[in-house]
Design an enzyme around this catalytic site. Structure first.
Site, PDB file in Angstrom:
ATOM      1  CB  CYS A 343      29.254  26.665 111.968  1.00 37.34           C
ATOM      2  SG  CYS A 343      29.740  25.283 110.904  1.00 37.34           S
ATOM      3  CG  HIS A 442      25.664  28.081 108.804  1.00 40.78           C
ATOM      4  ND1 HIS A 442      26.548  28.999 109.309  1.00 40.78           N
ATOM      5  CD2 HIS A 442      26.393  26.993 108.464  1.00 40.78           C
ATOM      6  CE1 HIS A 442      27.767  28.492 109.265  1.00 40.78           C
ATOM      7  NE2 HIS A 442      27.698  27.276 108.756  1.00 40.78           N
TER       8      HIS A 442
END
Length: 501
Positions: A343, A442
């Site tokens: 991310c 994630h």
């Protein structure tokens, strides 16, 4: 002693409220979610308002606090925004991003957010979320926030006693005896409630006890006599049960430096680090030694450097350049270390991060680490979704979730080289080689195929075998439930939850 739902009618909700922050409310709530599941009920967690950087994407692609996702997992039900309708994600000491029903409303200054004006609109939103949840599950296992008795915030409180009173919940006051002052904190918390509020507090739970419990038995009666409220149990501190922490405060104390005989994995300790639970599987993997650090020497000693997600990518990238960590990551990679970004960490690994519209900060552009030939443009719309994907063309379907702002694309002269192929046809991430790649997903490291690929270059160091993380988590929830059940009078809890208020 097990309790069958046949023994009683529908149970009233129960709220675990605290004498302060970090008394263990989240874990106790998870424990009771699992206990009620074991006893044949269909429980669900609820926290009206949560403040945390660690969030999770629901099956509908909306954002909630990770703690409520963990509690839902303990309850054996899919997580939903009604379990945490209001999420505050701090961006600075005084500013939070406000997420309502899983969607960001924008940033609010704390002083502006906690004003009385406009409060009733938010109160209606969280109350309605509870009402919807209560139609689908029983019992609702509620969690308070911070202290139950912040009298200066009583008029604007959405999550503690006003929420309990709307829900007609039985409140159990949780106190942390390990920090000391347990009598004052319990008695003071109860006495600062109004007479009407006090009627809802039906039990006291003493948490994190160390030592011989017989020494505290006189104290139990003293507390009950002082407060006129029964102590439902004294739960000892534990070290051998692993439940996700809600906050990242203690990360820097974990496994501080590299170790011999295992694959050393350094997670870069960003100031605005988010979703640190991405590394839970690796923390437990017997083949590796994982530690969190922003020490340049420890980063350069690592076999693998992981750059985690960030709530403020540009701010953290600026700090990495200022404190020398950026240079140490690049140096470690040149010396043979694997570098992986997730991310915000993926964004940081690129050539540049641009924010011309000031979505995140006043910084319009910063050069990245230059490890991947990609560029990132910050955008106002937040992406939140659960995903299924193929990692590097592998057959097994992997799972994860996305929570990010910004779009990352290859620079002009770079070829497309996606890391993951998503089930809906989209592509994710950038794969340079087996020792350098990034992703927006994630939870990618919860998948065995990904971890095996990550560790493959270090085969000579590997010892032990990987384990089944899902089975491990189930075992931990059951161990937690057994631990709490042993030290709490569950028959009293069930009697309390069956009373009419």
């Amino acid at each position: 002693m097990s309790h069958s739902p046949k023994d009683t009618n529908l149970l009233h909700p129960v709220m675990f409220a605290g004498t302060g922050s970090d008394v263990g409310k989240s874990v106790i709530t998870a424990a009771f979610c699992r206990i009620f599941l074991q006893d044949g009920y269909r429980p669900a967690p609820f926290k009206a308002q949560n403040m945390a950087l660690n969030s999770y994407a629901t099956p509908e692609g909306l954002e909630i606090g990770r703690a409520q996702a963990v509690q839902a997992e303990a309850a054996g039900v899919p997580c939903h925004t009604d379990m945490n309708p209001l999420l505050l994600k701090p961006t600075t000491d005084k500013v939070c991003q406000v997420v309502l029903h899983g969607k960001p409303l924008g940033n609010r200054h704390a002083y502006e957010y906690f004003r009385v004006e406009g409060r009733e609109e938010l109160r209606k939103e969280v109350n309605d979320a509870f009402d919807r949840l209560a139609l689908r599950y029983n019992p609702i296992v509620m969690e308070g926030a911070g202290s139950i008795s912040e009298i200066n915030l009583r008029a604007v409180d959405l999550v503690n006693m006003p929420m309990a009173m709307h829900a007609k919940a039985n409140v159990i006051l949780v106190a942390d005896i390990d920090r000391g002052g347990v009598f004052a904190s319990v008695y003071g918390s109860v006495m600062l409630l109004t007479g009407e509020e006090r009627k809802y507090v039906k039990g006291i739970l003493i948490n994190k006890f160390r030592g011989d419990i017989r020494l505290f038995e006189p104290g139990i009666k003293m507390l009950e006599d002082l407060c006129g409220i029964p102590v439902i149990g004294v739960v000892p501190y534990y070290k051998d049960i692993y439940i996700e922490e809600e906050d990242s405060v203690m990360l820097q104390t974990k496994n501080l430096r590299a170790a011999h005989g295992k694959v050393n994995i350094a997670v870069v300790l960003l100031r605005h680090l988010s979703n640190f639970t991405d590394f839970n599987v690796l923390e437990r993997d017997p083949r590796v030694h994982l530690y969190y650090t922003n020490n340049t020497d420890e980063i350069e000693k690592a076999d693998i450097v992981l750059i985690p997600g960030s709530k403020s990518t540009l701010s953290d990238l600026y700090e990495l350049r200022r404190n020398g960590v950026a240079q140490s990551i690049v140096k470690a990679h040149k010396n043979g270390a694997t570098v992986v970004g997730i991310c915000g960490g993926y964004q940081i690994m690129g050539q540049e991060v641009c924010d011309p519209n000031h979505v995140e900060s006043d910084i319009e552009r910063l050069p990245g680490l230059g490890l991947l030939p990609v560029t990132t443009q910050m955008e106002g719309d937040k992406v939140t979704r659960q995903v299924k994907f193929s990692f590097l063309g592998s057959q097994p379907v992997c799972e994860g979730y996305e929570i990010h702002m910004g779009t990352t694309t290859p620079v002009e002269d770079a070829e497309s080289s996606p890391l993951n192929q998503l089930e809906d046809g989209r592509q994710d991430g950038y794969y340079l080689n087996e020792k350098c790649f990034g992703t927006y997903i994630h939870g990618i490291l919860d998948n065995g195929e990904v971890i095996d690929s990550l560790l493959a270059p270090y085969a000579e160091k590997l010892s032990g075998v990987p384990f089944d993380f899902k089975a491990f988590k189930e075992d931990q929830y059951n161990k937690l439930a057994d631990h709490v059940r042993r030290h709490v009078d569950m028959e009293l809890v069930y009697r309390i939850m069956s009373y009419e208020l």
